[in-house]
Scaffold this motif. Structure first.
Motif, mmCIF file in Angstrom:
data_model
loop_
_atom_site.group_PDB
_atom_site.id
_atom_site.type_symbol
_atom_site.label_atom_id
_atom_site.label_comp_id
_atom_site.label_asym_id
_atom_site.label_seq_id
_atom_site.Cartn_x
_atom_site.Cartn_y
_atom_site.Cartn_z
ATOM 1 N N LEU A 153 -114.835 12.842 -66.258
ATOM 2 C CA LEU A 153 -113.600 12.328 -66.832
ATOM 3 C C LEU A 153 -113.862 11.607 -68.146
ATOM 4 O O LEU A 153 -113.135 11.775 -69.131
ATOM 5 N N ALA A 170 -106.382 1.336 -63.352
ATOM 6 C CA ALA A 170 -106.392 2.052 -62.074
ATOM 7 C C ALA A 170 -106.900 1.143 -60.965
ATOM 8 O O ALA A 170 -106.326 1.094 -59.869
ATOM 9 N N ALA A 209 -104.998 -0.249 -57.556
ATOM 10 C CA ALA A 209 -105.532 -0.164 -56.196
ATOM 11 C C ALA A 209 -105.458 -1.531 -55.527
ATOM 12 O O ALA A 209 -105.057 -1.654 -54.365
ATOM 13 N N LEU A 228 -104.157 5.652 -70.598
ATOM 14 C CA LEU A 228 -104.419 6.583 -71.689
ATOM 15 C C LEU A 228 -103.097 7.123 -72.222
ATOM 16 O O LEU A 228 -102.949 7.344 -73.417
ATOM 17 N N PHE A 259 -106.380 17.112 -57.230
ATOM 18 C CA PHE A 259 -106.518 15.801 -56.589
ATOM 19 C C PHE A 259 -105.238 15.439 -55.844
ATOM 20 O O PHE A 259 -105.260 14.987 -54.694
ATOM 21 N N ASP A 316 -105.122 9.551 -66.266
ATOM 22 C CA ASP A 316 -104.743 8.328 -65.573
ATOM 23 C C ASP A 316 -104.565 8.597 -64.088
ATOM 24 O O ASP A 316 -104.970 7.790 -63.250
ATOM 25 N N SER A 317 -103.969 9.712 -63.793
ATOM 26 C CA SER A 317 -103.723 10.019 -62.402
ATOM 27 C C SER A 317 -105.032 10.245 -61.651
ATOM 28 O O SER A 317 -105.196 9.803 -60.506
ATOM 29 N N ILE A 318 -105.985 10.893 -62.291
ATOM 30 C CA ILE A 318 -107.288 11.078 -61.653
ATOM 31 C C ILE A 318 -107.955 9.722 -61.410
ATOM 32 O O ILE A 318 -108.481 9.452 -60.334
ATOM 33 N N LEU A 319 -107.898 8.871 -62.414
ATOM 34 C CA LEU A 319 -108.499 7.542 -62.262
ATOM 35 C C LEU A 319 -107.860 6.793 -61.103
ATOM 36 O O LEU A 319 -108.545 6.128 -60.322
ATOM 37 N N LEU A 320 -106.565 6.908 -61.007
ATOM 38 C CA LEU A 320 -105.875 6.187 -59.943
ATOM 39 C C LEU A 320 -106.275 6.713 -58.568
ATOM 40 O O LEU A 320 -106.605 5.930 -57.676
ATOM 41 N N HIS A 321 -106.235 8.007 -58.407
ATOM 42 C CA HIS A 321 -106.669 8.577 -57.135
ATOM 43 C C HIS A 321 -108.078 8.123 -56.805
ATOM 44 O O HIS A 321 -108.401 7.786 -55.665
ATOM 45 N N LEU A 322 -108.896 8.111 -57.822
ATOM 46 C CA LEU A 322 -110.293 7.759 -57.616
ATOM 47 C C LEU A 322 -110.444 6.289 -57.239
ATOM 48 O O LEU A 322 -111.210 5.940 -56.333
ATOM 49 N N ALA A 323 -109.711 5.447 -57.921
ATOM 50 C CA ALA A 323 -109.784 4.015 -57.615
ATOM 51 C C ALA A 323 -109.307 3.758 -56.194
ATOM 52 O O ALA A 323 -109.925 2.992 -55.443
ATOM 53 N N MET A 324 -108.235 4.406 -55.818
ATOM 54 C CA MET A 324 -107.726 4.242 -54.456
ATOM 55 C C MET A 324 -108.776 4.707 -53.444
ATOM 56 O O MET A 324 -109.080 4.006 -52.481
ATOM 57 N N THR A 338 -111.968 5.085 -53.821
ATOM 58 C CA THR A 338 -113.221 4.338 -53.894
ATOM 59 C C THR A 338 -113.081 2.926 -53.337
ATOM 60 O O THR A 338 -113.915 2.466 -52.568
#
Lengths: 314, 314
Positions: free
Chosen positions: A36, A58, A62, A108, A248, B30-38, B40
């Motif tokens: 990313l 992000a 969370a 972003l 995702f 942003d959406s990927i980061l959010l999914h990832l933060a959640m 993780t």
DNA sequence: GCGTGGCATTAAGCCCCTCAA
DNA sequence: TTGAGGGGCTTAATGCCACGC
């Protein structure tokens, strides 16, 4: 000179890229972050700090999500994520302000930074050019010198004249404080460093070219593209990000066992002689499958697939 | 009391989660980061700061990658990413130290934090229990009281006795400074706050339970799981992250036009009456396809697919 | 152009403590 | 137990300037 130099060391950038990812990220999450970051910063051209801000946002979301789940308990939320209750409160306030007042979190926001997207339009508006007019307006040049220089330019440039570095800086400044968002004030102080960064990025992306010549006291700058259009490889990188985001989203549905969400993984060893056939057939299978179940006015569906060599056997 | 309370507000956590993601991330990244933060932080239980560190590390690697591409030019790299040359240099030094000396960058490293994974083993080693022995060792309890308390425990607990908060803190401390990495020194000072965070996480994950009773002066803690095994929903979340990471890797191959890498997207409107059939058939198609081209000793291949309702029409 | 050095500001990730409801 | 406050340390993102090559 507008492109990144293909530097002549041992390895290609793409290999270097892959090596870095594989050498340093034993974890799936790390690997996603790396892909990313590469896509966001190197391909799309977002700032280092923007990426960090987006990641922080992000993480804050969370935390906020946990905060709601925990019945707005600051302390518990703090313990669960190792954040000070004070900080949790600040985070919650910030996010709620964003939800209510429409203030913007630091995301972003767009695929590319606004300055890459908006520049061609603004340039053509502020420094237009018509056939027959001079493209280069520099008092210290003779007519002959001007024509000589203009002859060196690429043939199909946009309808915009060349500018000097001051005018370019003006353009960048104007772009920078056109948030075209609801936040009325421009909280952005546009430093010299930032302006230089934007200039470099524009040149790096091929949106702007630089004209150097012994005839010129200072370099001039020209608009190279009429509208913003990423190069092919960049376009693919953006598509990749979009695909991954939707993948995702779909997988999140699978995690929550949402009905009608499906996940499939096939791991196998392909007959080397028939690799191409296999992929072609798969393509056809999917196409026919989607066709078979498609009806006008049906429920919107999407399916994402990626296939290729695998590196490890999990 | 070991689980997150299902708080009785209007919306479910999952909906809240989805709402946050969709309301605040117009951008795919942003959406990927959010999914990832959640995934993780909330599911895997990594610390807020760990996620930020991992994101920063990813960004640094992107900078470093550019640095190499630019022929080790600090200034140019700095301009391209809006980072001070000095900082670029520090970043490059840090990464090279990591590559050469095996020092570790701050990544997430493991799917879950080590303390979640390692605790059951350490606990059973340091505070073992055999059938017939007392599970609760508290001098101030009479034998009857002890038996009364032990009767309240769940039936199939691991072979480990209960501990008090000091012993639990000892366990956590020991876990914390078992880096089992090559970095010999423990640069981790384990604060009280961090220790409390770990304790909360362990309880939240169901690895540890807390025993409160009027008979006890202080609460006791017990090991609830013999080995680390995430709950079903967590397991799915981890699988999701793995899938997305590999999907990302494959897509990166597609971006670079690596041969034998394929991407497919099907967007269509499914006949509502045949949705289930469609997914079942797709599953079968893929299985048969992989079977058809599989040979012993062939080249390793992998294919990832996700399908489900789509939300927007791009 | 480039690397290197110095100097400054500010936010925020961390730590700890106390007190009132 | 939770919220609210206070106080403190350190890093690093971001800015600027200047010198020597």
């Amino acid at each position: 000179m507008t492109e990144a130099p293909e530097d002549c060391s041992k390895v290609s950038p793409a290999d270097e890229h892959r090596d870095l990812i594989e050498a340093l990220s034993p974890n799936a999450s790390d690997s996603i972050l790396l892909h990313l970051a590469m896509g966001t910063m190197k391909m799309a051209g977002h700032r280092y700090g923007s990426f960090l801000d987006a990641a922080t946002t992000a993480a804050k979301l969370a935390v906020y999500s946990t905060y709601l789940e925990q019945g707005r308990n600051l302390r518990k939320t703090g313990f669960l994520h190792h954040v000070e209750p004070k900080r949790v409160k600040a985070i919650a306030r910030e996010i709620e302000a964003s939800l209510e007042d429409g203030k913007f979190l630091k995301t972003l926001g767009t695929r590319e930074p606004y300055y890459l997207i908006g520049l061609p339009h603004l340039w053509q508006e502020k420094f237009p050019w018509q056939p027959g007019q001079p493209r280069i307006c520099q008092d210290h040049l003779t007519e002959g010198e001007r024509q000589q220089l203009e002859a060196t330019l690429a043939p199909n440039l946009p309808q915009a004249r060349l500018v000097d570095s001051y005018e370019l800086a003006e353009l960048i400044k104007e772009l920078h404080q056109s948030p075209d968002k609801s936040s009325e004030s421009s909280p952005a102080p546009l430093s010299e460093a930032l302006s230089e960064h934007i200039k470099f990025r524009l040149i790096h992306a091929g949106t702007v070219f630089q004209l150097d010549s012994p005839l010129l006291l200072d370099p001039l700058y020209g608009l190279a593209l009429e509208t913003y259009s990423p190069q092919d490889s960049q376009q693919r990188a953006l598509t990749m990000i979009d695909d991954v985001a939707e993948f995702f989203r779909l997988m999140q549905g699978w995690v929550e066992a949402v009905p009608q969400v499906m996940r499939a993984v096939e791991v196998f060893d392909v007959d080397p002689a028939r690799k191409d056939d296999a992929l072609k057939e798969l393509d056809q299978l999917l196409l026919k499958w989607a066709d078979r179940y498609h009806v006008e006015g049906g429920e919107p569906m999407v399916m994402h697939l990626a296939a290729g060599p695998r590196t490890e056997t999990p």
